[in-house]
Design an enzyme around this catalytic site. Structure first.
Site, PDB file in Angstrom:
ATOM      1  N   GLU A  34       0.819  -1.210   0.000  1.00 49.33           N
ATOM      2  CA  GLU A  34       0.000   0.000   0.000  1.00 49.33           C
ATOM      3  C   GLU A  34       0.854   1.261   0.000  1.00 49.33           C
ATOM      4  O   GLU A  34       0.518   2.245  -0.661  1.00 49.33           O
ATOM      5  CB  GLU A  34      -0.960   0.009   1.208  1.00 49.33           C
ATOM      6  N   TYR A 113      -7.083   5.993   4.469  1.00 50.11           N
ATOM      7  CA  TYR A 113      -7.231   5.025   3.387  1.00 50.11           C
ATOM      8  C   TYR A 113      -6.349   3.794   3.631  1.00 50.11           C
ATOM      9  O   TYR A 113      -6.805   2.645   3.568  1.00 50.11           O
ATOM     10  CB  TYR A 113      -6.890   5.658   2.028  1.00 50.11           C
ATOM     11  N   ASP A 131     -10.505   5.766  -1.907  1.00 47.74           N
ATOM     12  CA  ASP A 131      -9.409   6.355  -2.682  1.00 47.74           C
ATOM     13  C   ASP A 131      -9.993   6.945  -3.968  1.00 47.74           C
ATOM     14  O   ASP A 131     -11.216   7.025  -4.115  1.00 47.74           O
ATOM     15  CB  ASP A 131      -8.315   5.314  -2.963  1.00 47.74           C
TER      16      ASP A 131
END
Ligand code: SF4
Length: 354
Positions: A34, A113, A131
């Site tokens: 991520e 997020y 997102d």
């Protein structure tokens, strides 16, 4: 669950992207992927990810590495603060990855997020990711024109994302909506023709796919391509009022298909939003009246074409538009561009217009 959520999961079952950080519940691996993907495209990030976790397979190994070595593995990815934050976080967690949402959110470089992604993918916690892909899919499907870069917009989309989340399968659902936005409902020219949500998508039904989601702080000039349709349905025609937070809010206009890139006549005729305006089986012979009319607005260059079509007076098409007498068109406030286009329509003595 809603149709939206069900459809996301069904779509994902057959369209899932094979990515090296999928199919793991290791929070460390998910975290690394991520952070790499925060500013990097998937295709570019894949090799970096494999090299990085090949050398630093867990938080302890990363914590023990030197700053310089970590930076060399990050070289080329840019945004080096991401690597520094990773290293600081790995050293702070002392080999044990946090197991709560607040604990994950407290890691350097982790925002809402990323925390939602890690907690749902690794621990199955019911946190919805929001997102750019999610903003786009939700804004289009639900037809929301609240700007996504404002506090009310962020709140609204966060609440909607949470409402749509499949709480029993948050990881699957989050991955599904992200992949859907990345490969189906893409920013430019989404594949609406094959979209399983097409029948219930508000943006598609109202011709606003290209204009959603809305951002308030848009600065650079954009080109917009407008394809208007003048309908001769006996003595009637169709118009609608622009209500979105966009140009010409509150003004009337002819039925419109908008695109972010030019459409050829064939592309226009096959456009799903155009098809959706007509009743099934209704004969539709469109004629090009004028083409390439350029109109400037602040930060926007509009390029407009006008088509006309003749239908029976009692047509079932254009049922979501306002049906007015053609001679009354001049009584409605329309943008200057639409006025110029209307003036180009050949006169029709039978109804006395122009
Ligand atoms: S119909 Fe088009 S705009 Fe609507 S969700 Fe599907 S791809 Fe996105």
């Amino acid at each position: 669950m809603s149709i939206f959520t069900d459809t996301m999961l069904e779509w994902y079952a057959s369209h899932k992207r094979e990515l090296p950080w999928r199919d793991t519940s290791d929070p460390y691996i998910i975290w690394i992927s991520e952070i790499i993907l925060q500013q990097t495209r998937v295709e570019q990030g894949r090799d970096y990810f494999l090299r990085f976790v090949g050398r630093f397979p867990d938080a302890r190994t990363l914590a023990d590495a030197s700053d310089d070595e970590v930076m060399t593995y990050w070289q080329g990815l840019g945004y080096y603060s991401r690597a520094r934050n990773l290293l600081a976080a790995a050293r702070a967690m002392n080999g044990t990855f946090p197991s709560t949402y607040q604990g994950v959110l407290a890691l350097p470089g982790v925002g809402e997020y990323t925390a939602a992604a890690i907690c749902s993918f690794a621990y199955g916690m019911p946190y919805a990711v929001v997102d750019g892909n999610v903003y786009r899919v939700l804004a289009r499907y639900f037809g929301i024109d609240t700007p996504i870069d404002t506090i009310p917009g962020k709140r609204l989309f966060a609440a909607l994302a949470d409402e749509m989340l499949d709480r029993l399968h948050p990881a699957l659902y989050n991955q599904a909506i992200m992949d859907f936005g990345a490969t189906q409902c893409v920013p430019r020219s989404p594949t609406c023709a094959t979209c399983p949500l097409a029948d219930s998508c508000a943006a598609l039904a109202s011709g606003r796919v290209a204009s959603l989601p809305v951002k308030r702080h848009r600065t650079k000039t954009t080109d917009r391509y407008l394809y208007y349709l003048y309908v001769r349905a006996g003595t009637y025609t169709f118009i609608h009022k622009r209500t979105a937070d966009d140009i010409w809010k509150g003004l009337f206009e002819l039925p419109l298909i908008e695109a972010t890139s030019p459409l050829s006549p064939d592309e226009f005729l096959a456009h799903p939003s155009l098809q959706a305006m007509f009743a099934p089986g209704e004969r539709r012979e469109l004629r090009l009246v004028c083409q390439g009319v350029k109109h400037l607005l602040s930060h926007r260059v509009l390029h407009a074409d006008l088509y006309e079509v003749t239908l029976p007076e009692d047509t079932a098409s254009f049922s979501s538009f306002l049906k007015i007498r053609r001679e009354a068109l001049g009584e409605y406030a329309v943008p200057r561009l639409v006025q110029l286009l209307v003036e180009a329509i050949p006169p029709d003595k039978s109804v006395g217009d122009r």
